[in-house]
Design a protein around this motif. Sequence first.
Motif, short mmCIF file in Angstrom:
data_model
loop_
_atom_site.label_atom_id
_atom_site.label_comp_id
_atom_site.label_asym_id
_atom_site.label_seq_id
_atom_site.Cartn_x
_atom_site.Cartn_y
_atom_site.Cartn_z
N TYR A 16 0.90 -1.17 0.00
CA TYR A 16 0.00 0.00 0.00
C TYR A 16 0.93 1.20 0.00
O TYR A 16 1.41 1.58 1.07
CB TYR A 16 -0.85 0.05 1.27
CG TYR A 16 -1.79 -1.11 1.49
CD1 TYR A 16 -2.98 -1.23 0.77
CD2 TYR A 16 -1.51 -2.07 2.46
CE1 TYR A 16 -3.85 -2.28 1.01
CE2 TYR A 16 -2.39 -3.11 2.71
CZ TYR A 16 -3.54 -3.21 1.98
OH TYR A 16 -4.41 -4.24 2.23
N LYS B 82 -20.26 1.79 0.11
CA LYS B 82 -18.83 1.98 0.33
C LYS B 82 -18.58 2.58 1.71
O LYS B 82 -17.71 2.13 2.44
CB LYS B 82 -18.24 2.90 -0.75
CG LYS B 82 -17.98 2.16 -2.02
CD LYS B 82 -17.23 2.93 -3.09
CE LYS B 82 -16.94 4.37 -2.84
NZ LYS B 82 -16.21 4.98 -3.97
N ILE B 157 -18.61 5.20 -7.61
CA ILE B 157 -17.33 4.54 -7.38
C ILE B 157 -16.24 5.57 -7.10
O ILE B 157 -15.42 5.40 -6.21
CB ILE B 157 -16.93 3.68 -8.61
CG1 ILE B 157 -17.91 2.53 -8.80
CG2 ILE B 157 -15.52 3.15 -8.46
CD1 ILE B 157 -17.68 1.73 -10.07
N TRP B 158 -16.29 6.66 -7.85
CA TRP B 158 -15.24 7.68 -7.72
C TRP B 158 -15.30 8.39 -6.37
O TRP B 158 -14.28 8.59 -5.71
CB TRP B 158 -15.37 8.70 -8.86
CG TRP B 158 -14.59 9.95 -8.61
CD1 TRP B 158 -13.25 10.13 -8.78
CD2 TRP B 158 -15.12 11.20 -8.11
NE1 TRP B 158 -12.89 11.40 -8.42
CE2 TRP B 158 -14.02 12.07 -8.00
CE3 TRP B 158 -16.39 11.63 -7.74
CZ2 TRP B 158 -14.17 13.38 -7.54
CZ3 TRP B 158 -16.54 12.93 -7.28
CH2 TRP B 158 -15.43 13.79 -7.19
N GLU B 160 -15.54 9.38 -2.57
CA GLU B 160 -15.19 8.69 -1.33
C GLU B 160 -16.06 9.16 -0.17
O GLU B 160 -16.15 8.50 0.85
CB GLU B 160 -13.71 8.92 -1.01
CG GLU B 160 -12.82 7.97 -1.80
CD GLU B 160 -11.43 8.51 -2.03
OE1 GLU B 160 -10.97 9.31 -1.19
OE2 GLU B 160 -10.82 8.13 -3.05
N MET B 242 -13.66 0.64 -14.66
CA MET B 242 -13.52 0.87 -13.22
C MET B 242 -13.88 -0.39 -12.42
O MET B 242 -13.15 -0.80 -11.51
CB MET B 242 -14.43 2.02 -12.77
CG MET B 242 -13.99 3.39 -13.23
SD MET B 242 -15.32 4.61 -12.94
CE MET B 242 -14.54 5.62 -11.68
N TYR B 247 -11.29 -0.37 -9.39
CA TYR B 247 -10.92 1.01 -9.07
C TYR B 247 -11.67 1.53 -7.86
O TYR B 247 -12.91 1.57 -7.86
CB TYR B 247 -11.20 1.90 -10.30
CG TYR B 247 -10.92 3.36 -10.09
CD1 TYR B 247 -9.62 3.85 -10.10
CD2 TYR B 247 -11.97 4.26 -9.88
CE1 TYR B 247 -9.36 5.20 -9.90
CE2 TYR B 247 -11.73 5.61 -9.69
CZ TYR B 247 -10.43 6.06 -9.70
OH TYR B 247 -10.18 7.40 -9.50
N LYS B 248 -10.95 1.89 -6.80
CA LYS B 248 -11.50 2.41 -5.54
C LYS B 248 -12.45 1.43 -4.85
O LYS B 248 -13.12 1.80 -3.89
CB LYS B 248 -12.21 3.75 -5.75
CG LYS B 248 -11.23 4.87 -6.06
CD LYS B 248 -11.80 6.21 -5.70
CE LYS B 248 -10.82 7.32 -6.05
NZ LYS B 248 -11.33 8.63 -5.68
N LEU B 249 -12.54 0.21 -5.35
CA LEU B 249 -13.40 -0.77 -4.71
C LEU B 249 -12.58 -1.90 -4.10
O LEU B 249 -12.78 -2.30 -2.97
CB LEU B 249 -14.39 -1.36 -5.72
CG LEU B 249 -15.47 -0.41 -6.24
CD1 LEU B 249 -16.30 -1.10 -7.31
CD2 LEU B 249 -16.37 0.08 -5.11
N GLN B 251 -8.81 -2.90 -3.04
CA GLN B 251 -7.56 -2.17 -2.78
C GLN B 251 -6.39 -2.79 -3.53
O GLN B 251 -6.25 -3.97 -3.58
CB GLN B 251 -7.25 -2.18 -1.29
CG GLN B 251 -8.26 -1.40 -0.50
CD GLN B 251 -8.44 -1.95 0.89
OE1 GLN B 251 -7.77 -2.90 1.29
NE2 GLN B 251 -9.38 -1.39 1.62
#
Lengths: 307, 251
Positions: A16, B82, B157-158, B160, B242, B247-249, B251
């Motif tokens: 990370y 999320k 998704i984008w 946060e 994505m 992506y962003k889901l 890690q």
Amino acid sequence: MYSGPAVAIREVHKRYGDIHALKGVDFTIDQGEFFGLLGPNGAGKSTLINALAGLVRLDAGQMTVLGHDVVTGYRDSRRLLGVVPQELVYDPFFRVRETLRFQAGYFGLGREVETWIDELLDALNLADRATANMRALSGGMKRRVLIGQALVHKPPVVVLDEPTAGVDVELRQQLWGFIRRLHAEGHTIVLTTHYLEDAEELCDRIAIVDHGELVALDTKRDLLARGISRTLHVYSEQKAPKVPDKLRDKVKRIHDYCVELRLERDRDSIVEVLDALRDAGTRVCDLRVEDDDLEDVFVQLTGRSRQ
Amino acid sequence: MGGAWWLFYKEVIRFFKVAFQTVLAPVITALLYLLVFSHVLEGRVRVFEDVPYTAFLIPGLMMMTIIQNAFANSSSSLIQSKVTGNIVFILIAPLSHLELFTAYVAAAMVRGVVVGGGVFLLAVWYVNVPIYSLAVILGFAVLGSAVLATLGVIAGIWAEKFDQLAAFQNFIIMPLSFLSGVFYSIQSLPPLWQTVSHLNPFFYLIDGFRYGFFGASDVPVVLSFAVTLLALLMLALLALWMLGHGYKLRQ
Ligand SMILES: Nc1ncnc2c1ncn2[C@@H]1O[C@H](COP(=O)(O)OP(=O)(O)O)[C@@H](O)[C@H]1O
Ligand SMILES: [Mg+2]
């Protein structure tokens, strides 16, 4: 029937940013094992488990569940795996039974799963809360729903990431009873826990990870035998027994009539220690020798206590 | 039934559980716009020949409602999952990125179309609206809700945090839908603003949709269809990328 390992972890790396969370971890877990994954906070346990479940993407290495690669064969590996995440997560829009039914649905299960859901609700002591909204449940109940969600597709391999964190003693015992039953029915169980006593009581084999590396992997018995020291409890006739200077660095603690000394298995002689105490004026009336437990082995291997 | 169907079903149940807020409220809002604007502007704004302003307004309000609700459904469901973390239970299921995409988009389209239909059913009580081509109307309703449902997946998704999503909604979706010709025909605008309007993808959705009712539009309906289909394809590819890359889901 596939006869290979339930879980194979091959040289896996995860970064990370600057944190190298997994540094080439490599081991396998056999089918039918009750396997403990221990390590201090931040060791990389959750990262390992989440990679198995497809929640974390590895930078290198490979993982399989009953022979199915978790990346290229994810549909099969995920069907065979049940994961109880560490965080207490839930969808506040739904009731307990709905939560389980939808989860089963995501695995493509039809009406035939309904009786299994009833059994799960019973086994997890949630039957009377089946129509309660998730928001209305206590922490312990939410934890049990998480376990139900992980088991709803009857996975042969079950991974529990700190399932008893924040759960009271009574419920902990209940949960362990339930997980023991799953194991007896043939499930492979992989467990991370904060409570080393639990791991000591339940697991056949234990892996200890620290700083993203495997520092020990052994049967519980052999791991305990590794304990390089034992504790000598000496009870004296006077309060706060006197300890000569040459024994100072062996003292673990002194309380009331007792002094606890850590002795190295091969180097220190109990007789010499007792002589030295007597010379210092301590009148010994009783003593007890205690082998290291998992906690001590853990501290020796990782150099820190688990807190 | 497949896993994707269950995710779709869950998403539909999710908004119906709070239908007061997700269906009824937007329908009422659209009707309030209709009452106020038709009362104030009837006879003052020049639109298509032979089309009364109030009738002209209805398709625009319907499409605006479809757009906003389709976007709200997929984006809010994703960001909520999320932020609360329960998305892990969707991510550990054996669903492909195409299945995840289809389930979220289809459920958001259902909400968009249900709310749009609700506006229509109540509005026709108030004023007579012609139907020139049902196929064109349905085609644009489906396309419009699909485009915005997909955009909602991307934004969900984008983002946060909830306020990032709110910013997306307030600074992109709202202005583009208000300035797309809901309340006026762009032919009544000065030339510069007409040109600017042609750069707004939502304009084509509303213009094409309106054609289905009146058989008249600012630009040819084929152009509107092509532009929105192209937008859908590009956005769908981005959303699939994505989801496929986690992506962003993941890690
Ligand atoms: N999403 C993340 N982003 C950045 N660092 C992370 C993330 N998740 C875990 N880490 C880091 O990786 C290391 C291992 O964490 P984790 O696997 O959660 O440990 P454990 O479960 O053993 O307590 C820690 O240093 C942690 O801070
Ligand atoms: Mg952890």
